[in-house]
Scaffold this motif. Structure first.
Motif, PDB file in Angstrom:
ATOM      1  N   ASN A  46       9.885 -10.166  -2.063  1.00 14.40           N
ATOM      2  CA  ASN A  46       8.666 -10.165  -3.013  1.00 14.40           C
ATOM      3  C   ASN A  46       8.868  -9.108  -4.090  1.00 14.40           C
ATOM      4  OD1 ASN A  46       6.244 -11.722  -1.140  1.00 14.40           O
ATOM      5  ND2 ASN A  46       7.850 -10.872   0.351  1.00 14.40           N
ATOM      6  N   ASN A  47      10.121  -9.036  -4.388  1.00  9.49           N
ATOM      7  CA  ASN A  47      10.526  -8.042  -5.682  1.00  9.49           C
ATOM      8  C   ASN A  47       9.799  -6.900  -5.479  1.00  9.49           C
ATOM      9  OD1 ASN A  47      11.939 -10.271  -7.127  1.00  9.49           O
ATOM     10  ND2 ASN A  47      10.179 -11.282  -7.639  1.00  9.49           N
ATOM     11  N   LEU A  48      10.080  -6.132  -4.333  1.00  5.89           N
ATOM     12  CA  LEU A  48       9.405  -4.725  -4.388  1.00  5.89           C
ATOM     13  C   LEU A  48      10.403  -3.695  -4.086  1.00  5.89           C
ATOM     14  CD1 LEU A  48       6.610  -5.805  -1.714  1.00  5.89           C
ATOM     15  CD2 LEU A  48       6.170  -5.345  -3.963  1.00  5.89           C
ATOM     16  N   LEU A  49      11.768  -4.083  -4.097  1.00  6.11           N
ATOM     17  CA  LEU A  49      12.873  -3.133  -4.105  1.00  6.11           C
ATOM     18  C   LEU A  49      12.769  -2.274  -5.189  1.00  6.11           C
ATOM     19  CD1 LEU A  49      15.606  -5.346  -2.475  1.00  6.11           C
ATOM     20  CD2 LEU A  49      14.236  -3.427  -1.326  1.00  6.11           C
ATOM     21  N   LEU A  50      13.403  -1.120  -5.360  1.00  6.82           N
ATOM     22  CA  LEU A  50      13.515  -0.448  -6.362  1.00  6.82           C
ATOM     23  C   LEU A  50      14.146  -0.854  -7.462  1.00  6.82           C
ATOM     24  CD1 LEU A  50      14.348   3.202  -5.019  1.00  6.82           C
ATOM     25  CD2 LEU A  50      12.269   2.522  -5.829  1.00  6.82           C
ATOM     26  N   GLU A  65       0.803  -1.415   0.037  1.00  7.38           N
ATOM     27  CA  GLU A  65      -0.147   0.180  -0.038  1.00  7.38           C
ATOM     28  C   GLU A  65       1.177   1.279  -0.163  1.00  7.38           C
ATOM     29  OE1 GLU A  65      -3.502   2.248   2.805  1.00  7.38           O
ATOM     30  OE2 GLU A  65      -2.351   0.598   3.545  1.00  7.38           O
ATOM     31  N   ILE A  66       1.914   1.242   0.743  1.00  5.00           N
ATOM     32  CA  ILE A  66       2.761   2.447   0.863  1.00  5.00           C
ATOM     33  C   ILE A  66       3.365   2.759  -0.422  1.00  5.00           C
ATOM     34  CG2 ILE A  66       5.074   3.377   1.829  1.00  5.00           C
ATOM     35  CD1 ILE A  66       4.074   1.514   4.568  1.00  5.00           C
ATOM     36  N   ILE A  67       3.828   1.787  -1.209  1.00  2.00           N
ATOM     37  CA  ILE A  67       4.668   2.113  -2.423  1.00  2.00           C
ATOM     38  C   ILE A  67       3.778   1.819  -3.587  1.00  2.00           C
ATOM     39  CG2 ILE A  67       6.777   1.067  -1.431  1.00  2.00           C
ATOM     40  CD1 ILE A  67       6.451  -1.539  -3.036  1.00  2.00           C
ATOM     41  N   SER A  68       2.316   2.037  -3.497  1.00  2.58           N
ATOM     42  CA  SER A  68       1.371   1.799  -4.565  1.00  2.58           C
ATOM     43  C   SER A  68       1.209   3.083  -5.462  1.00  2.58           C
ATOM     44  CB  SER A  68       0.130   1.011  -3.977  1.00  2.58           C
ATOM     45  OG  SER A  68      -0.567   2.311  -3.229  1.00  2.58           O
ATOM     46  N   GLY A  69       1.706   4.230  -4.876  1.00  2.00           N
ATOM     47  CA  GLY A  69       1.430   5.425  -5.653  1.00  2.00           C
ATOM     48  C   GLY A  69       2.279   5.496  -7.027  1.00  2.00           C
ATOM     49  N   PRO A  70       1.970   6.101  -8.083  1.00  3.08           N
ATOM     50  CA  PRO A  70       2.591   5.894  -9.351  1.00  3.08           C
ATOM     51  C   PRO A  70       3.704   6.563  -9.347  1.00  3.08           C
ATOM     52  CG  PRO A  70       0.437   7.547  -9.341  1.00  3.08           C
ATOM     53  CD  PRO A  70       0.572   6.679  -8.134  1.00  3.08           C
ATOM     54  N   PHE A  71       4.054   7.625  -8.745  1.00  2.00           N
ATOM     55  CA  PHE A  71       5.221   8.256  -8.678  1.00  2.00           C
ATOM     56  C   PHE A  71       6.113   8.061  -7.384  1.00  2.00           C
ATOM     57  CE2 PHE A  71       2.346  11.342 -10.833  1.00  2.00           C
ATOM     58  CZ  PHE A  71       2.956  11.061 -11.980  1.00  2.00           C
ATOM     59  N   ASN A  72       5.754   6.829  -6.589  1.00  2.00           N
ATOM     60  CA  ASN A  72       6.239   6.551  -5.513  1.00  2.00           C
ATOM     61  C   ASN A  72       7.612   5.805  -5.715  1.00  2.00           C
ATOM     62  OD1 ASN A  72       6.942   5.281  -2.990  1.00  2.00           O
ATOM     63  ND2 ASN A  72       5.128   5.836  -2.264  1.00  2.00           N
ATOM     64  N   CYS A  73       8.717   6.293  -5.210  1.00  2.00           N
ATOM     65  CA  CYS A  73      10.157   5.742  -5.500  1.00  2.00           C
ATOM     66  C   CYS A  73      10.733   5.252  -4.182  1.00  2.00           C
ATOM     67  CB  CYS A  73      11.008   6.463  -6.286  1.00  2.00           C
ATOM     68  SG  CYS A  73      10.288   6.822  -8.055  1.00  2.00           S
ATOM     69  N   TYR A  83      13.591   0.897   0.863  1.00  2.00           N
ATOM     70  CA  TYR A  83      13.057   0.237   2.046  1.00  2.00           C
ATOM     71  C   TYR A  83      13.368   0.998   3.362  1.00  2.00           C
ATOM     72  CZ  TYR A  83      18.274  -0.716   3.114  1.00  2.00           C
ATOM     73  OH  TYR A  83      19.418  -0.483   3.322  1.00  2.00           O
ATOM     74  N   GLU A  84      14.410   1.964   3.219  1.00  2.00           N
ATOM     75  CA  GLU A  84      14.475   2.852   4.564  1.00  2.00           C
ATOM     76  C   GLU A  84      13.434   3.767   4.602  1.00  2.00           C
ATOM     77  OE1 GLU A  84      18.188   4.517   3.665  1.00  2.00           O
ATOM     78  OE2 GLU A  84      19.101   3.429   5.161  1.00  2.00           O
ATOM     79  N   ASN A  85      12.830   4.451   3.788  1.00  2.00           N
ATOM     80  CA  ASN A  85      11.577   5.247   3.619  1.00  2.00           C
ATOM     81  C   ASN A  85      10.529   4.445   4.122  1.00  2.00           C
ATOM     82  OD1 ASN A  85      12.001   7.932   3.185  1.00  2.00           O
ATOM     83  ND2 ASN A  85      12.714   7.597   1.106  1.00  2.00           N
ATOM     84  N   VAL A  86      10.314   3.260   3.502  1.00  4.18           N
ATOM     85  CA  VAL A  86       9.037   2.407   3.739  1.00  4.18           C
ATOM     86  C   VAL A  86       8.959   1.957   5.153  1.00  4.18           C
ATOM     87  CG1 VAL A  86       8.165   0.046   3.563  1.00  4.18           C
ATOM     88  CG2 VAL A  86       8.965   1.189   1.453  1.00  4.18           C
ATOM     89  N   THR A  87      10.448   1.772   5.788  1.00  6.82           N
ATOM     90  CA  THR A  87      10.453   1.573   7.339  1.00  6.82           C
ATOM     91  C   THR A  87      10.047   2.616   8.249  1.00  6.82           C
ATOM     92  OG1 THR A  87      12.477   0.214   7.046  1.00  6.82           O
ATOM     93  CG2 THR A  87      12.162   0.988   9.139  1.00  6.82           C
TER      94      THR A  87
END
Length: 298
Positions: A98-102, A61-69, A72-76
């Motif tokens: 889960n292949n969610l890294l930049l 959900e946190i990284i779901s935005g279209p411009f969200n880059c 893992y530190e920001n997600v933390t």
């Protein structure tokens, strides 16, 4: 090898001293498992233990935005704002697994047809369908569920929907199969965003085989899918914000009741204060009347 050859004649200790080998190295047996302690399967949130699957859904959900880059530190940081007690190493591991890294992106082959006109001028039922996924937070379970709704644009009727802990490409295909069996989707134009479930090759191939046309909204333009977005806003205001769901099952039951009310009893202002079902039925009567006129004229 020397120790193995003479260990029946001399003690292992003496032989290890001769060759300068420690006994711990000699007796070491390699393990197929990863070294170190097994990763934890739970995380503390609001003084309660929640599974890593719940954490993973919040990360998505946190990284779901279209411009969200976010890395893992920001997600933390965002997870800690949600009252998680979690460190960045664990966040990195979950995102990596889960292949969610930049840089790790979902790829799809084949050309995507993007929408040409923002507004849809539907002249009949089953001409345009639009669909989207909405997140619904179930507080007692400390997790999101996913609601996928498919709307007929002309009548604003919700033709079908699913509510689950996750929605994958096969769920989308199976939902369209049900709609195809009941209404038929040949020559229907289907509008959706660029979610991973919708751009999947299997979904595109299924709709192509059913002779339906799939079109995609442009990135970061929810207004191109305004009909289903407007419905989800109504749903948020009339149901989600007014009731507290006790569980995912409780939410599903209430959603079922709401969809029945929305389709058959709720007056829709854009339709001239009639229900979506009344609009659907009036279109059917109009089609039947035109068919009778055609028969008489021939």
């Amino acid at each position: 090898m020397i120790v193995q050859a003479y260990k029946k004649q001399v003690t292992v200790t003496t032989l290890c001293n001769w060759v300068g080998l420690s006994k711990s190295v000699y007796y070491y047996v390699p393990s197929a498992q990863k070294r170190g302690r097994k990763p934890s399967e739970f995380t503390i949130c609001d003084q309660e233990l929640v599974s890593n699957n719940v954490v993973l859904e919040d990360i998505k959900e946190i990284i779901s935005g279209p411009f969200n880059c976010y890395g893992y530190e920001n997600v933390t940081v965002e997870l800690k704002r949600k009252h998680y007690q979690i460190n960045k190493k664990k966040v990195y591991r979950l995102m990596n697994e889960n292949n969610l890294l930049l840089g790790k992106v979902i790829r799809t082959s084949g050309r995507r047809e993007f929408v040409q006109h923002r507004k849809i001028d539907a002249l009949r039922t089953m001409e345009y369908l639009c669909l989207d996924i909405k997140y619904i937070w179930i507080y007692p379970e400390k997790r999101h569920y996913y609601l996928l709704s498919i709307m007929d644009v002309y009548s604003r009727k919700i033709l079908n929907w699913i509510f689950q802990r996750s929605i994958r490409k096969m769920d989308v295909i199976n939902l369209f199969r049900l709609i195809d069996q009941e209404y038929g989707i040949k020559n229907v134009i289907i509008r959706n965003d660029n979610g991973s479930q919708f751009i999947a090759n299997d979904v595109k191939n299924y709709l192509k085989s059913a002779q339906a046309k799939q079109e995609f909204t442009h990135i970061a333009t929810p207004e191109e899918n305004s009909y289903i977005e407007a419905f989800h806003s109504i749903l948020q205001r009339e149901l989600i914000d007014r009731f507290e769901f006790l569980s995912g099952y409780d939410a599903k039951v209430m959603l079922q009741q709401y969809f029945e009310w929305y389709n058959f009893r709720r007056n829709h202002r854009k339709l001239g204060f009639i229900t979506p079902q009344q609009k659907w039925e009036s279109a059917s009567l109009k089609t039947t009347g035109e068919s009778r006129k055609t028969i008489k004229s021939t």
